[in-house]
Scaffold this active site. Structure first.
Site, PDB file in Angstrom:
ATOM      1  N   HIS A  17      21.401   1.573  -3.020  1.00 57.49           N
ATOM      2  CA  HIS A  17      20.836   0.936  -1.816  1.00 57.49           C
ATOM      3  C   HIS A  17      19.853   1.885  -1.140  1.00 57.49           C
ATOM      4  CE1 HIS A  17      21.413  -1.964   1.712  1.00 57.49           C
ATOM      5  NE2 HIS A  17      20.483  -1.098   2.091  1.00 57.49           N
ATOM      6  N   HIS A  19      15.547   1.791   0.287  1.00 57.66           N
ATOM      7  CA  HIS A  19      14.317   1.014   0.467  1.00 57.66           C
ATOM      8  C   HIS A  19      13.097   1.870   0.134  1.00 57.66           C
ATOM      9  CE1 HIS A  19      16.310  -2.346   2.669  1.00 57.66           C
ATOM     10  NE2 HIS A  19      17.206  -1.400   2.880  1.00 57.66           N
ATOM     11  N   GLY A 174      16.693  -7.129   6.721  1.00 50.25           N
ATOM     12  CA  GLY A 174      16.081  -7.413   8.019  1.00 50.25           C
ATOM     13  C   GLY A 174      17.092  -7.735   9.100  1.00 50.25           C
ATOM     14  N   HIS A 201      22.331  -7.581   2.434  1.00 54.26           N
ATOM     15  CA  HIS A 201      22.663  -6.825   3.643  1.00 54.26           C
ATOM     16  C   HIS A 201      23.540  -7.713   4.539  1.00 54.26           C
ATOM     17  CE1 HIS A 201      19.167  -4.366   2.550  1.00 54.26           C
ATOM     18  NE2 HIS A 201      19.455  -3.515   3.524  1.00 54.26           N
ATOM     19  N   GLU A 204      26.311  -5.357   9.180  1.00 62.46           N
ATOM     20  CA  GLU A 204      25.689  -4.161   9.763  1.00 62.46           C
ATOM     21  C   GLU A 204      25.323  -4.467  11.221  1.00 62.46           C
ATOM     22  OE1 GLU A 204      21.804  -3.377   8.197  1.00 62.46           O
ATOM     23  OE2 GLU A 204      21.792  -1.271   8.793  1.00 62.46           O
TER      24      GLU A 204
HETATM   25 ZN   LIG Z   1      19.185  -1.396   3.710  1.00 62.27          ZN
END
Ligand SMILES: [Zn+2]
Length: 342
Positions: A17, A19, A174, A201, A204
């Site tokens: 994971h 980006h 996002g 995702h 979170e």
């Molecule tokens: Zn992430």
């Protein structure tokens, strides 16, 4: 067995994971900005690194705003190729031997690139770096909760064209609150129906209901973060029983205020209960970290010992979006190498 930061650095590692637009070298941002006329918060690499650090973000939403600057220098094929190449080179420097990097192609269309170019330029950079470093790299295409579901579906369609060139899975990223995953279920259905795998995702910026949508509506096999799963014991039981991999990003969770103190991070509880947890960076630039540092934090703040750290690393490999034979080969290589490291 005692463990030091040097031991962790020496261990072969895998990351699931992270980006791409969260891992751009500051000097590269400056060089590209000079070439393309983009304005950055600073033209000094050290200062820019500090500007990009999000240690004081008030929320996940504010944390995500910092990406505007990296995205501003990722709008042409040359830049995308270079940044993807450097991403893998920097992963290899941390002894990462397998990495799945994710990004959202729809965020790279500002200057007239075609969707195909936003796939092919990073894939070319990755291939060049893989050949040089030996670090096996695969790509996850991230759709965004804040973009229309039709964009997610377009991304899923485009991703399928590259499934033989290194694209292995589909994701949704996002701002989580107010942007439910289930709206993007058709994109996941298309991706899964055409041979890609799925992660999402969730848990979170929002609670267990969001994780349930990721698992049930989007059929994700892995969950990005999942910090708040413990708020629902039934969900926690499901995640454990089904071996759903949790892609945990410790420092990032601190910076988004998902946890207030790393010593209290639920990864310790999830691991002790037998959940399939993995350790990841999320972003090297915005979180000012790397994978060695994240494992060091797991050791110093959460008491993970050498054997447990090796287990966490193997969890990442075993949860990789790779064919079983490739996973087995990597696990064997890692085990052999781990035994040789004092
Ligand atoms: Zn992430």
């Amino acid at each position: 067995m005692a463990i030091t930061r040097e031991t962790i650095q020496a261990l072969p590692k895998a990351e699931l994971h992270v980006h791409m637009d969260g891992c751009v070298r500051p000097q590269t941002m400056i060089d590209i900005a000079a070439r393309t006329g983009v304005k950055l918060p600073s033209n000094d690499a050290t200062e820019l690194g500090k500007e990009m650090f999000v240690g004081n973000a008030a929320s996940l939403e504010e944390y995500l705003k910092s990406y505007v600057h990296t995205l501003s220098v990722m709008q042409d094929t040359e830049s995308l190729e270079q940044i993807a190449y450097e991403f893998v080179v920097d992963a290899a420097a941390q002894n990462i031997r397998y990495v799945e990097v994710r990004y959202c192609p729809a965020l790279h269309l500002e200057n007239g690139l075609t969707m195909a170019e936003t796939f092919e330029a990073p894939l070319a950079g990755i291939k060049r770096a893989e050949e040089e470093t030996g670090t096996k790299t695969r790509v996850i295409i991230s759709a965004l909760r804040t973009l229309p579901p039709s964009v997610s579906l377009d991304l899923a369609h485009a991703a399928i064209d590259y499934k033989n060139d290194g694209v292995v899975a589909f994701d949704l990223a996002g701002a989580e609150r107010g942007h439910p995953a289930k709206a993007h279920a058709p994109a996941f259905d298309y991706a899964l129906g055409h041979g890609l795998q799925a992660t999402c995702h969730a848990g979170e910026g929002a609670g267990p209901y969001s994780v349930k949508q990721a698992l049930e509506d989007c059929k994700a096999k892995r969950i990005g973060h999942g910090v708040r799963i413990l708020e629902d014991p039934e969900l926690e039981g499901f995640v454990k029983e089904n071996g759903v991999a949790l892609e945990v990003c410790l420092t990032s969770n601190l910076h988004t205020h998902t946890v207030v103190d790393l010593t209290q991070h639920p990864i310790r509880r999830y691991f002790d209960e037998g959940c399939n947890v993995t350790i990841n960076t999320d972003s090297r630039l915005m979180d000012n970290t790397d994978l060695t540092n994240e494992f060091w934090i797991a050791h110093t703040k959460l008491g993970f010992d050498r054997n447990e750290i090796e287990r966490l690393i193997l969890n990442s490999l075993e949860s990789a979006f790779l064919p079983e034979d490739e996973i087995s080969a990597l696990v064997n290589d890692f085990r052999t190498e781990m035994e040789e490291i004092a």
